[in-house]
Design an enzyme around this catalytic site. Structure first.
Site, PDB file in Angstrom:
ATOM      1  N   SER A  45      38.062 -38.887  32.375  1.00  0.00           N
ATOM      2  CA  SER A  45      38.783 -39.578  31.313  1.00  0.00           C
ATOM      3  C   SER A  45      39.624 -38.581  30.509  1.00  0.00           C
ATOM      4  O   SER A  45      40.489 -37.904  31.049  1.00  0.00           O
ATOM      5  CB  SER A  45      37.800 -40.340  30.421  1.00  0.00           C
ATOM      6  OG  SER A  45      38.476 -41.139  29.482  1.00  0.00           O
ATOM      7  N   ASP A 102      45.329 -42.232  28.660  1.00  0.00           N
ATOM      8  CA  ASP A 102      44.469 -41.072  28.885  1.00  0.00           C
ATOM      9  C   ASP A 102      44.477 -40.761  30.379  1.00  0.00           C
ATOM     10  O   ASP A 102      45.243 -41.338  31.148  1.00  0.00           O
ATOM     11  CB  ASP A 102      43.052 -41.341  28.365  1.00  0.00           C
ATOM     12  CG  ASP A 102      42.349 -42.464  29.127  1.00  0.00           C
ATOM     13  OD1 ASP A 102      43.032 -43.288  29.763  1.00  0.00           O
ATOM     14  OD2 ASP A 102      41.110 -42.517  29.095  1.00  0.00           O
ATOM     15  N   ASP A 120      42.556 -41.367  33.036  1.00  0.00           N
ATOM     16  CA  ASP A 120      42.295 -42.359  34.087  1.00  0.00           C
ATOM     17  C   ASP A 120      42.864 -43.731  33.761  1.00  0.00           C
ATOM     18  O   ASP A 120      42.627 -44.700  34.477  1.00  0.00           O
ATOM     19  CB  ASP A 120      40.797 -42.462  34.379  1.00  0.00           C
ATOM     20  CG  ASP A 120      40.007 -43.103  33.247  1.00  0.00           C
ATOM     21  OD1 ASP A 120      40.323 -42.816  32.076  1.00  0.00           O
ATOM     22  OD2 ASP A 120      39.064 -43.863  33.528  1.00  0.00           O
ATOM     23  N   ASP A 176      42.501 -46.035  31.309  1.00  0.00           N
ATOM     24  CA  ASP A 176      41.839 -47.201  30.724  1.00  0.00           C
ATOM     25  C   ASP A 176      42.007 -47.234  29.206  1.00  0.00           C
ATOM     26  O   ASP A 176      41.558 -48.174  28.552  1.00  0.00           O
ATOM     27  CB  ASP A 176      40.361 -47.274  31.123  1.00  0.00           C
ATOM     28  CG  ASP A 176      39.518 -46.129  30.581  1.00  0.00           C
ATOM     29  OD1 ASP A 176      40.082 -45.180  29.985  1.00  0.00           O
ATOM     30  OD2 ASP A 176      38.284 -46.168  30.759  1.00  0.00           O
TER      31      ASP A 176
END
Length: 484
Positions: free
Chosen positions: A100, A235, A237, A239
């Site tokens: 993340s 961010d 990844d 999400d």
């Protein structure tokens, strides 16, 4: 900080995410949860992710399952495919290799079932399965699905239409987001003119919930220099969204969530206690449930509402902006199926579309934000804080009204104390300071809320200063105790 398994999956230093450890967690997941015969595997763009993804797929095959290599793609795109709404239907388990927003020396795994994100009960079952020896199931198979993200792009084009963002010039801060090309593709398909900015070959840990001053200045410079109507990013990844107005001011994720929920016609909202309290003041929302921080808690609250009323128009969002859609909604051009996992794309597209629909006279994104109740938040974190030090400070404040009065003296008298997640203290002034150690990284997070942006920033700065001083004092006392 040793690898830890919790609300956001497995997280740890890359050096400690060995093939044996990764394999153990994958096998525990497959043994403890109804994962099925196929497991989709995706990854972000950090340098360690390809190796860890290979370790994941090797473990899947060793358990006699089919490992489907989806390559690099956004986490919500992988989840969409896993839930049977994409090209890889009718449904499969999935594992995303991502850290993340945390630095490049760390990474992790996120686990999905065909039904969606793993629950806290699944998490506990996986932890218990780690202690049980697994049996070899034979050699599984591997396949490739590089097109797995295509349905994710189509989802937003079909729902919002080719003219939803027509005329908008939108910057895309690409850095090392796994969605950096997907963002450009979707914006262009919706009629906007995307302006790619600053792609990076090395991983940049962008935390959309705690954007530092240097990054904020860079975003503002881009907006002014490039003549942008807005600027978007995510961010690592994808999400968690990040969106600025035309002046480069970052719109907090919970504000994006509230605007998106209203645009979709939601009637019930589930959101963590750290989110901006203005959501409780919007008349469109008949029900607002405040939860612990983390998507499993938001999803559990959404599930409770849907169990009581399957037709409930319920959504969830987090303070970081990740949005969860719990009902079959409609965009300006077509249907939008439920997707109960954190998604960055929906709030970005929905807010931009809502701003464009109001026209230039309404002030764009800034005008949408200005029309909301005047309540402002700010958040940041202290990094490299040992979990035991964070726990000791929070325990001391939680256990003593006198200790809290001394610690929070600069903010005024305490009016209330919420212990849903961490310590959230309300003051007679109406201001709020929320202290919470991270559950999966060596960080101490601080959230502030006030009636204007400047005061929220000031409360946050003072809160961080007080926490840092208290942690340092606690460390000094511990050292003296050890020496004695």
């Amino acid at each position: 900080m040793a690898p830890k398994f919790g609300t956001s999956g497995l997280r740890g230093l890359v050096s400690e995410l060995t093939p044996d450890l990764v394999g153990a967690y994958v096998r525990a997941f497959l043994a403890a949860c109804p994962a099925g015969p196929r497991v989709l595997v995706g990854r972000d763009l950090r340098a360690s992710s390809p190796r860890i993804a290979e370790d994941v797929m090797a473990a899947i095959c060793s358990a006699g399952r089919e490992a489907v290599d989806c390559g690099a793609l956004p986490t919500p795109a992988l989840a969409l495919a896993a839930m049977g709404q994409g090209e890889e239907g009718p449904g499969a388990a999935a594992i995303m290799v991502t850290g993340s927003h945390i630095p490049a020396d760390r990474n992790g795994l996120k686990f999905y079932l065909p039904s969606g994100e793993i629950s806290k009960a699944d998490e506990a079952a996986i932890g218990q399965a780690l202690d049980r020896p697994g049996s070899a199931m034979g050699q599984g198979t591997r396949s490739f699905a590089p097109e797995a993200g295509a349905a994710y792009v189509a989802r937003y084009v079909q729902a919002f239409g080719a003219a939803a963002l027509a005329g908008l010039r939108v910057g895309v801060y690409q850095h090392s987001s796994v969605a950096r090309e997907t963002l450009v593709e979707i914006l262009r398909a919706l009629g906007a003119e995307p302006v790619p900015l600053a792609p990076s070959d090395s991983f940049v840990p962008v935390d959309t919930e705690a954007v530092d001053a240097g990054t904020r200045a860079m975003l503002a410079d881009w907006c002014a220099g490039q003549g942008l109507d807005a600027l978007v990013s995510t961010d690592g990844d994808a999400d968690r969204p990040m969106l600025t107005d035309a002046a480069g001011r970052v719109v907090p994720g919970d504000i994006l969530g509230a605007i998106t929920a209203r645009a979709l016609g939601a009637e019930a909202v589930c959101t963590p206690v750290s989110s901006n309290s203005l959501v409780t003041r919007l008349p469109e929302f008949e029900t607002v449930r405040l939860t612990r921080i983390g998507s499993p808690f938001v999803i559990a609250a959404m599930d409770e509402i849907l169990a009581a009323d399957p037709a409930a128009r319920v959504v969830g969002f987090e303070a970081n902006g990740g949005f969860l859609l719990g009902f079959a909604a409609r965009g300006p051009a077509g249907p939008l199926a439920p997707l109960m996992t954190r998604d960055a794309m929906l709030p970005l597209v929905a807010v931009l579309a809502a701003a464009r629909a109001l026209g230039d006279a309404a002030g764009g994104v800034a005008g949408l934000v200005a029309a909301l109740p005047a309540r402002h938040t700010a958040a940041d974190r202290l990094q490299e804080v040992a979990p035991e030090a964070s726990a000791a400070l929070l325990s001391r404040l939680d256990g003593s009204a006198e200790a809290r009065a001394a610690f929070f003296a600069p903010f005024g008298r305490e009016a209330g104390c919420d212990r849903t997640d961490g310590l959230r203290v309300s003051f007679e002034s109406g201001e709020i300071l929320h202290l919470r150690p991270s559950g999966n990284a060596p960080e101490f997070r601080v959230y502030a809320e006030a009636d204007n942006r400047e005061r929220a920033a000031a409360v946050l700065a003072l809160g961080l200063e007080r926490v840092a001083a208290a942690l340092e004092a606690g460390s000094s006392l511990a050292e003296r105790g050890a020496q004695e």
